[in-house]
Design an enzyme around this catalytic site. Structure first.
Site, short mmCIF file in Angstrom:
data_model
loop_
_atom_site.label_atom_id
_atom_site.label_comp_id
_atom_site.label_asym_id
_atom_site.label_seq_id
_atom_site.Cartn_x
_atom_site.Cartn_y
_atom_site.Cartn_z
N GLU A 92 170.79 0.11 43.85
CA GLU A 92 170.33 -1.20 43.42
C GLU A 92 169.15 -1.68 44.26
OE1 GLU A 92 174.20 -3.31 41.50
OE2 GLU A 92 173.98 -3.41 43.65
N CYS A 113 177.20 4.66 51.70
CA CYS A 113 176.93 4.73 53.14
C CYS A 113 178.15 5.35 53.81
CB CYS A 113 176.66 3.33 53.71
SG CYS A 113 176.40 3.35 55.50
N CYS A 117 181.63 0.47 57.82
CA CYS A 117 181.90 -0.87 58.37
C CYS A 117 182.96 -1.52 57.47
CB CYS A 117 180.62 -1.71 58.39
SG CYS A 117 179.33 -0.96 59.38
N GLU A 160 172.48 2.53 55.31
CA GLU A 160 171.92 2.24 56.63
C GLU A 160 170.56 2.91 56.68
OE1 GLU A 160 172.12 0.75 59.60
OE2 GLU A 160 170.66 2.11 60.51
N SER A 190 166.44 -2.78 58.68
CA SER A 190 167.70 -3.26 59.23
C SER A 190 168.55 -2.08 59.69
CB SER A 190 168.40 -4.02 58.10
OG SER A 190 169.69 -4.34 58.48
N LEU A 214 174.64 -7.06 64.46
CA LEU A 214 175.46 -7.06 65.67
C LEU A 214 176.94 -7.36 65.34
CD1 LEU A 214 174.27 -8.37 69.09
CD2 LEU A 214 176.59 -8.82 68.36
N ASN A 293 179.94 -12.63 52.16
CA ASN A 293 180.11 -12.68 50.71
C ASN A 293 181.21 -11.72 50.28
OD1 ASN A 293 177.74 -14.35 50.22
ND2 ASN A 293 176.62 -12.55 50.93
N CYS A 338 173.69 -10.40 50.62
CA CYS A 338 173.91 -9.42 51.67
C CYS A 338 175.33 -8.83 51.65
CB CYS A 338 173.67 -10.10 53.00
SG CYS A 338 173.67 -8.96 54.35
FE1 SF4 Z 1 176.71 1.13 55.95
FE2 SF4 Z 1 175.40 -1.11 56.58
FE3 SF4 Z 1 177.59 -1.20 55.07
FE4 SF4 Z 1 177.81 -0.59 57.65
S1 SF4 Z 1 177.08 -2.56 56.80
S2 SF4 Z 1 178.85 0.47 55.95
S3 SF4 Z 1 175.95 0.58 57.97
S4 SF4 Z 1 175.66 -0.24 54.51
#
Ligand code: SF4
EC number: 2.1.1.224
Length: 350
Positions: A92, A113, A117, A160, A190, A214, A293, A338
């Site tokens: 996207e 990714c 996270c 990422e 980023s 962070l 979000n 985001c």
């Molecule tokens: Fe990947 Fe960024 Fe999502 Fe972490 S926050 S899983 S680095 S896309």
């Protein structure tokens, strides 16, 4: 004739024209057709001889674009487009339009990714593929060919950015004067802290904006939220960012997603302040507080912080004279804000 081993189609194009013994100005004619006249279809590049147009179509396909729009969703200020890339995968890209006439784009660097996270819907689907440099830049070319102006670009879509080294080829295309000709100061990359590639940004693209996600000032908690912290610990990343500022003289942005009851306490704000003040250039860090979000695809059930916590956090950082902004929730209604990219689509697909 198949041409291989070039990082971008623009290099392949040059090589192809060369192999056909075309005069050197042909490349310029093609890039002017694309970037001055916004023509993406080779058969419409009428400054080129017909035979050459046909050869280009045979070699590269009918259009310069390598991505294909599948779905476009629009709300008042935001357009989100789902694009098909190689391997039948989809990514996207988001266009945000501000009242003052400014247009800003958020693009993807990976499909999915692999960094996991726990609060991220893109991470929840794992890494499907790294995008090629062409697939990265074509997200912007798609909008550009439709007449939009690329005022600012951020790599905050899926993936990422610094986990995919092809981003460096893509960045070279974006700043190339014959191609996108974007000012590096209008590009933001980023990262969650991939140290070797932050250092590469410092040396190769010192004028670009860098945002570091962070999300917790505490090592153990950050490792839980963002497993990459085990490989590239916060302490070391902060040192590298300090060095980046030292060498480039540029600000570094700190992104901090506020998760209710997890990382939104006063204690967290104070620890964040301490981390920043411990650096050589504390005034050159700018904190962006982001309201979380929640989406369908998010793996853990995190909630959005309450307003009072957000304001307290803001005050603690501000009173330490560290620049800080609370980011607005542009695009939330179509899941383009985001951390929301892709999650909703995946949920619908199941
Ligand atoms: Fe990947 Fe960024 Fe999502 Fe972490 S926050 S899983 S680095 S896309």
């Amino acid at each position: 004739m198949k041409v291989v081993n070039h990082a971008t189609k623009y290099e392949r194009l040059k090589h192809f024209l060369n192999a056909l013994n075309e005069p050197t100005y042909r490349y310029k004619q093609i890039t002017e057709a694309i970037f001055k006249h916004r023509i993406g279809a080779f058969n419409k590049m009428t400054t080129l001889p017909k035979a050459l147009r046909e050869s280009l179509i045979n070699e590269f396909g009918p259009s310069i674009l390598t991505v294909e729009p599948v779905l476009e969703t629009t709300s008042q200020q935001v357009t989100k487009v789902l694009l098909k890339v190689a391997g039948n995968n989809q990514v996207e890209a988001v266009r945000m339009h501000y009242e003052a006439g400014w247009e800003s784009f958020c693009i993807s660097s990976q499909c999915g990714c692999g960094l996991g996270c726990t609060f991220c819907s893109t991470g929840a689907i794992g890494l499907k593929q790294n995008l090629s440099a062409d697939e990265i830049t074509d997200q912007l070319l798609y909008f550009y060919l439709k007449g939009h102006s690329l005022d600012s670009v951020s790599f905050m879509g899926m993936g990422e950015a610094l986990a995919n080294v092809r981003i460096f080829d893509a960045l070279n295309v974006l700043v190339d004067r014959q191609l996108f000709a974007l000012s590096p100061r209008r590009i933001t990359v980023s990262t969650v802290g991939i140290i070797p590639n932050i250092q590469r940004m410092t040396s190769s693209f010192p004028q670009m904006n860098l945002t570091f996600s962070l999300h917790s000032p505490f090592h153990d908690q950050r490792s839980e939220l963002m497993p990459i912290n085990n490989k590239y610990p916060l302490d070391q990343v902060m040192n590298v960012l300090d060095q980046h500022i030292h060498e480039t003289g540029r600000k570094v942005y700190i992104a901090y997603v506020m998760l209710r009851g997890v990382n939104d306490s006063e204690k967290h704000a104070e620890a964040l302040v301490k981390r920043i003040l411990n650096n050589r250039y504390p005034h050159l860090y700018h904190v962006n507080l982001i309201r979380y979000n929640p989406t369908v695809g998010t793996p853990e059930n995190y909630g959005q912080t309450i307003e009072e916590k957000l304001q307290t956090f803001y005050r603690v950082v501000k009173s330490a004279r560290i620049p800080i902004t609370i980011r607005s929730q542009f695009g939330r209604e179509i899941d383009a804000a985001c951390g929301q990219l892709y999650g909703q689509y995946q949920a619908k697909k199941r």
